[in-house]
Design a protein around this motif. Structure first.
Motif, PDB file in Angstrom:
ATOM      1  N   THR A   1     -25.789  34.833  28.149  1.00  0.00           N
ATOM      2  CA  THR A   1     -26.923  33.947  28.398  1.00  0.00           C
ATOM      3  C   THR A   1     -27.233  33.924  29.884  1.00  0.00           C
ATOM      4  N   HIS A   2     -28.466  33.522  30.196  1.00  0.00           N
ATOM      5  CA  HIS A   2     -28.913  33.398  31.588  1.00  0.00           C
ATOM      6  C   HIS A   2     -29.332  31.946  31.807  1.00  0.00           C
ATOM      7  N   LEU A   3     -28.363  31.096  32.107  1.00  0.00           N
ATOM      8  CA  LEU A   3     -28.651  29.679  32.290  1.00  0.00           C
ATOM      9  C   LEU A   3     -29.603  29.437  33.449  1.00  0.00           C
ATOM     10  N   ASP A   4     -29.462  30.212  34.505  1.00  0.00           N
ATOM     11  CA  ASP A   4     -30.319  30.019  35.677  1.00  0.00           C
ATOM     12  C   ASP A   4     -31.779  30.278  35.332  1.00  0.00           C
ATOM     13  N   ILE A   5     -32.043  31.368  34.619  1.00  0.00           N
ATOM     14  CA  ILE A   5     -33.420  31.707  34.254  1.00  0.00           C
ATOM     15  C   ILE A   5     -33.946  30.708  33.224  1.00  0.00           C
ATOM     16  N   THR A   6     -33.100  30.316  32.291  1.00  0.00           N
ATOM     17  CA  THR A   6     -33.523  29.357  31.273  1.00  0.00           C
ATOM     18  C   THR A   6     -33.971  28.048  31.909  1.00  0.00           C
ATOM     19  N   VAL A   7     -33.148  27.514  32.793  1.00  0.00           N
ATOM     20  CA  VAL A   7     -33.469  26.235  33.424  1.00  0.00           C
ATOM     21  C   VAL A   7     -34.714  26.343  34.288  1.00  0.00           C
ATOM     22  N   SER A   8     -34.836  27.434  35.046  1.00  0.00           N
ATOM     23  CA  SER A   8     -35.970  27.554  35.969  1.00  0.00           C
ATOM     24  C   SER A   8     -37.278  27.833  35.236  1.00  0.00           C
ATOM     25  N   GLU A   9     -37.222  28.561  34.112  1.00  0.00           N
ATOM     26  CA  GLU A   9     -38.451  28.940  33.419  1.00  0.00           C
ATOM     27  C   GLU A   9     -38.794  28.022  32.251  1.00  0.00           C
ATOM     28  N   ALA A  10     -37.786  27.443  31.613  1.00  0.00           N
ATOM     29  CA  ALA A  10     -38.060  26.660  30.403  1.00  0.00           C
ATOM     30  C   ALA A  10     -37.569  25.226  30.474  1.00  0.00           C
ATOM     31  N   GLY A  11     -36.703  24.909  31.444  1.00  0.00           N
ATOM     32  CA  GLY A  11     -36.176  23.557  31.543  1.00  0.00           C
ATOM     33  C   GLY A  11     -34.881  23.414  30.773  1.00  0.00           C
ATOM     34  N   VAL A  12     -34.627  22.205  30.292  1.00  0.00           N
ATOM     35  CA  VAL A  12     -33.395  21.941  29.546  1.00  0.00           C
ATOM     36  C   VAL A  12     -33.719  21.823  28.067  1.00  0.00           C
ATOM     37  N   PRO A  13     -32.807  22.252  27.206  1.00  0.00           N
ATOM     38  CA  PRO A  13     -33.059  22.185  25.765  1.00  0.00           C
ATOM     39  C   PRO A  13     -33.031  20.746  25.260  1.00  0.00           C
ATOM     40  N   PRO A  14     -33.515  20.525  24.041  1.00  0.00           N
ATOM     41  CA  PRO A  14     -33.540  19.161  23.487  1.00  0.00           C
ATOM     42  C   PRO A  14     -32.140  18.643  23.253  1.00  0.00           C
ATOM     43  N   GLN A  15     -31.939  17.401  23.618  1.00  0.00           N
ATOM     44  CA  GLN A  15     -30.624  16.796  23.459  1.00  0.00           C
ATOM     45  C   GLN A  15     -30.656  15.836  22.280  1.00  0.00           C
TER      46      GLN A  15
ATOM     47  N   ASP B   1     -27.609  17.393  36.134  1.00  0.00           N
ATOM     48  CA  ASP B   1     -27.000  18.704  35.920  1.00  0.00           C
ATOM     49  C   ASP B   1     -27.543  19.335  34.643  1.00  0.00           C
ATOM     50  N   PRO B   2     -28.600  20.151  34.749  1.00  0.00           N
ATOM     51  CA  PRO B   2     -29.175  20.756  33.536  1.00  0.00           C
ATOM     52  C   PRO B   2     -28.206  21.687  32.817  1.00  0.00           C
ATOM     53  N   VAL B   3     -27.279  22.302  33.548  1.00  0.00           N
ATOM     54  CA  VAL B   3     -26.295  23.151  32.890  1.00  0.00           C
ATOM     55  C   VAL B   3     -25.419  22.314  31.959  1.00  0.00           C
ATOM     56  N   ALA B   4     -25.061  21.113  32.402  1.00  0.00           N
ATOM     57  CA  ALA B   4     -24.257  20.236  31.556  1.00  0.00           C
ATOM     58  C   ALA B   4     -24.991  19.886  30.272  1.00  0.00           C
ATOM     59  N   VAL B   5     -26.308  19.702  30.360  1.00  0.00           N
ATOM     60  CA  VAL B   5     -27.098  19.430  29.157  1.00  0.00           C
ATOM     61  C   VAL B   5     -27.063  20.634  28.224  1.00  0.00           C
ATOM     62  N   ALA B   6     -27.307  21.837  28.774  1.00  0.00           N
ATOM     63  CA  ALA B   6     -27.298  23.056  27.951  1.00  0.00           C
ATOM     64  C   ALA B   6     -25.961  23.237  27.258  1.00  0.00           C
ATOM     65  N   VAL B   7     -24.879  22.980  27.977  1.00  0.00           N
ATOM     66  CA  VAL B   7     -23.539  23.116  27.407  1.00  0.00           C
ATOM     67  C   VAL B   7     -23.321  22.079  26.309  1.00  0.00           C
ATOM     68  N   ALA B   8     -23.747  20.835  26.545  1.00  0.00           N
ATOM     69  CA  ALA B   8     -23.535  19.761  25.575  1.00  0.00           C
ATOM     70  C   ALA B   8     -24.329  19.993  24.296  1.00  0.00           C
ATOM     71  N   VAL B   9     -25.583  20.426  24.435  1.00  0.00           N
ATOM     72  CA  VAL B   9     -26.402  20.664  23.246  1.00  0.00           C
ATOM     73  C   VAL B   9     -25.832  21.821  22.441  1.00  0.00           C
TER      74      VAL B   9
END
Length: 308
Positions: A39-53, A67-75
């Motif tokens: 996965t490309h967390l950096d590109i995901t966050v910069s281009e699409a934001g954070v996923p639905p929690q 911390d958007p990475v923490a959100v991506a990991v938690a979801v």
């Protein structure tokens, strides 16, 4: 009420365009945990934001956090995707990934120069030195994505791509790390170069895109085939044929987020929490019990990249 009724309604085309930039809903969790191997967390966050929690009532929503990475990991963890491999494509993203892996226990990193990046660099040797320095870090568990791409890079850049690929193979062998290979329209050349150099002990064909014949060649060499959301596409019969003949212990699953979102959400942003859609598709394609496939993918992930 009358004023509201008089307003023009949103057309189907407008609704589709509006929703194209939205993350899909959270799918049904898997019965056993798996990883997202690419996965490309950096590109995901910069281009699409954070996923639905997921909210307390079960409805998805976006919750602002520092911390958007923490959100991506938690979801992702909420649906059984409990480990992520963050993949570098240049020096900057490789450094970022190594830092993220240091601060997030569920994330490991790979580092490399993407094959389309290599021909653009003013000093390939210096960039490779920086990648090699990162390769020595404990939380960096792979060298990639590197390889060959004949789709986006023309004939004039292919010699540099090959030079870079060979250098990454050498780094992977020196540090005992998995080699994560990007192969687009270059199957024969990828195998040729790996055979010439002598492949590392562990080779992962990221976003496997070959047919059954190419899959057999990779399986025979002991390589791992990592399947992305493309395996769910209606046009991907040849890819499903390749998946069906791949031994389950040589299968990995990935998102390549934010790209290659699995059906039925193709065209919308991808993220690690959508891995269950691809895993379920692969279970059906391979005729493997879902629990057994999850267990096999998880064990292979630990063997290739772990322990986390």
């Amino acid at each position: 009420m009358l004023a509201a009724m008089s307003e023009p309604t949103e057309t189907r085309k407008q609704r589709a365009a509006r929703r194209a930039g939205e993350f899909p809903p959270v799918p049904e969790p898997l019965p056993r945990p798996v990883l997202d191997s690419h996965t490309h967390l950096d590109i995901t966050v910069s281009e699409a934001g954070v996923p639905p929690q997921p909210q307390a009532d079960g409805d998805p929503g976006v919750v602002p956090v520092e911390d958007p990475v923490a959100v991506a990991v938690a979801v992702a963890a909420s649906v059984g995707v409990d480990r992520l491999v963050q993949v570098g494509v240049d020096v900057a993203s490789s450094r970022w990934g190594a830092d993220v892996a240091d601060s997030h226990p569920a994330v490991l990193a790979t580092v490399a120069l993407h094959p389309n990046e290599a021909p653009r660099l003013p000093d390939l040797d210096e960039a490779l030195r920086e990648i090699e320095a990162l390769a020595a870090l404990d939380r960096v568990r792979g060298i990639g994505e590197t390889g060959m791409d004949f789709f986006r890079t023309g004939e004039e850049g292919r010699a540099v791509q090959e030079e870079s690929f060979r250098a990454h193979i050498a780094i992977a062998k020196r540090y005992g790390k998995a080699l994560v290979v990007h192969d687009r329209d270059a199957h024969a050349d990828v195998l040729r170069i790996l055979d010439d150099e002598g492949a590392p002990d562990t080779v992962v064909l990221h976003c496997f895109s070959g047919d059954a014949d190419f899959a057999r060649e990779c399986v025979r060499r002991g390589y791992l085939l990592s399947f992305a959301g493309t395996v769910t596409f209606g046009s991907a019969a040849a890819l499903r044929e390749a998946a069906a003949l791949t031994p389950v212990e040589q299968i990995l699953v990935e998102t390549d987020a934010p790209y290659l979102t699995p059906m039925p959400h193709r065209g919308r942003p991808n993220a690690s929490y959508l891995i269950p859609l691809t895993v379920r598709s692969l279970a059906e394609t391979t005729g493997t019990d879902l629990d057994d496939l999850c267990a096999a993918v998880s064990a292979t992930g630990d063997r290739v990249f772990g322990p986390w």
